[in-house]
Every structure is written in C-alpha cells, then in structure tokens.
Write a protein that holds these residues in place. Structure first.
Motif, PDB file in Angstrom:
ATOM      1  N   UNK A   1       0.874  -1.174   0.000  1.00  0.00           N
ATOM      2  CA  UNK A   1       0.000   0.000   0.000  1.00  0.00           C
ATOM      3  C   UNK A   1       0.912   1.225   0.000  1.00  0.00           C
ATOM      4  N   UNK A   2       0.348   2.424  -0.091  1.00  0.00           N
ATOM      5  CA  UNK A   2       1.225   3.612  -0.056  1.00  0.00           C
ATOM      6  C   UNK A   2       2.030   3.745   1.241  1.00  0.00           C
ATOM      7  N   UNK A   3       1.556   3.115   2.323  1.00  0.00           N
ATOM      8  CA  UNK A   3       2.197   3.304   3.624  1.00  0.00           C
ATOM      9  C   UNK A   3       2.854   2.041   4.187  1.00  0.00           C
TER      10      UNK A   3
ATOM     11  N   UNK B   1       5.701  -0.694   8.212  1.00  0.00           N
ATOM     12  CA  UNK B   1       5.435   0.683   7.786  1.00  0.00           C
ATOM     13  C   UNK B   1       6.617   1.183   6.958  1.00  0.00           C
ATOM     14  N   UNK B   2       6.303   1.833   5.852  1.00  0.00           N
ATOM     15  CA  UNK B   2       7.344   2.404   5.000  1.00  0.00           C
ATOM     16  C   UNK B   2       7.845   3.680   5.654  1.00  0.00           C
ATOM     17  N   UNK B   3       9.152   3.767   5.835  1.00  0.00           N
ATOM     18  CA  UNK B   3       9.760   4.932   6.482  1.00  0.00           C
ATOM     19  C   UNK B   3      10.005   6.038   5.456  1.00  0.00           C
ATOM     20  N   UNK B   4       9.776   7.275   5.868  1.00  0.00           N
ATOM     21  CA  UNK B   4      10.109   8.420   5.022  1.00  0.00           C
ATOM     22  C   UNK B   4       8.999   8.728   4.118  1.00  0.00           C
TER      23      UNK B   4
END
Length: 179
Positions: A153-155, A176-179
């Motif tokens: 997902x985007x996040x 969770x994607x960082x940044x």
C-alpha cells in the motif's frame, strides 16, 4: 501448493462463471491449482490461493455479500455512503483464516484485473493492492529472491520471513514504509 489444474478443470470453472476468466488466473491455475485451505498461507497477508472448486463458489459469495451490503445500507443509509464491498464481477481467488479475501476485478475498464483485498474488519474495507495477478506474483518472487520488502500500500510493505513454527511456514510481515 497443489499441482496444476487440468485443462478440463479450468474449463469447468469457466463454464461455472458467467464472464471470461482473467488470463492471469487461467495461467496461474495452469501452474498451481490453489493450496490446501489454511495450511499454506503463502501469499502476502496470510492468503491461501483457492483451487478450481473453491473458485466456483466466488460469484455466489459476491452475490450474498452485495445483498448484505444493500440490506445494511437500507437500514442506515447515512452510515453506508461508501461504495459496496462486493461486486458481481469480483472473483475471490484467495482467503485467510480471519475472513479477508483477495479478489480479481473482472469489470471492464481501468480496474480490469486489479487485485483487491477485502477486509470487513479493517479501516479500508476494499483496497487495490496490485495492478493484476501477474504483477503480484512477480513482486512476490522478487521479494522472496532478494528478501526485500514487497509493495503493499502507499504506507506499508510486506516482508517475507520464514517462521520456524511448528509448522514451518512463510510469513509476510507488515512493515510501515519509512520516510
């Protein structure tokens, strides 16, 4: 994973479905006829791919879910302003023990082939996860080969990990994607 579905089995599925099956699904079934339910959560999110017989029940399941949505919307129209959580042209292709599903969108247009995750308990009831089954499988293979995160997902991403169990199994950890 089970061995490939026979051409006869795939044709019996096509005969049971009122619309042409997405070519990626037909190709997938020619490689694997699903997996034993809930014994092989090999797809991200703990999803187990359905076999031909399991896929045949998809349209009826979508009809039931759409009826349920319509009933709930009639009871409380202001609360149910969201799009329906089912469509007659969505075909469930995998599920989890907790009731989440992955679906292929068979509606004509820009969404054709999209892989949608359906999670009745989540904040996002329906979410497009991948452009199509081919993209999902390609990304899974790349992630498994490299150990790198798979876009989800985007996040968030899914990271493959071997869970020693018992039983030993593949787990796709949500990060969770960082940044």
């Amino acid at each position: 994973m089970r061995p490939p579905a026979s051409e006869e089995a795939v044709q019996s599925l096509q005969d049971a479905i009122a619309y042409p099956l997405h070519p990626h699904l037909v190709q997938w079934l020619g490689i694997h006829d699903g997996a034993p339910l809930y014994d092989a959560p090999v797809w991200p999110g703990g999803h187990v791919p359905y076999d031909v017989e399991g896929l045949k029940g998809g349209p009826e399941y979508m009809e039931e879910m759409l009826e349920e949505f319509d009933e709930q919307r009639e009871e409380d129209p202001e609360h149910w302003i969201l799009d329906p959580w089912a469509d007659p042209l969505w075909l469930p292709i995998a599920g989890t023990q907790t009731g989440q599903s992955l679906l292929i969108d068979h509606r004509p247009g820009d969404t054709y082939g999209n892989i949608i995750e359906l999670d009745y308990e989540g904040s996002e009831v329906t979410a497009v996860r991948w452009k199509d089954l081919g993209e999902m499988v390609r990304m899974m293979a790349e992630s498994l080969d490299s150990g790198s995160p798979m876009p989800y997902s985007p996040h968030y991403s899914r990271v493959p990990q071997l869970d020693e169990g018992p039983p030993r199994h593949l787990n796709w950890t949500l990060e969770k994607i960082q940044g």
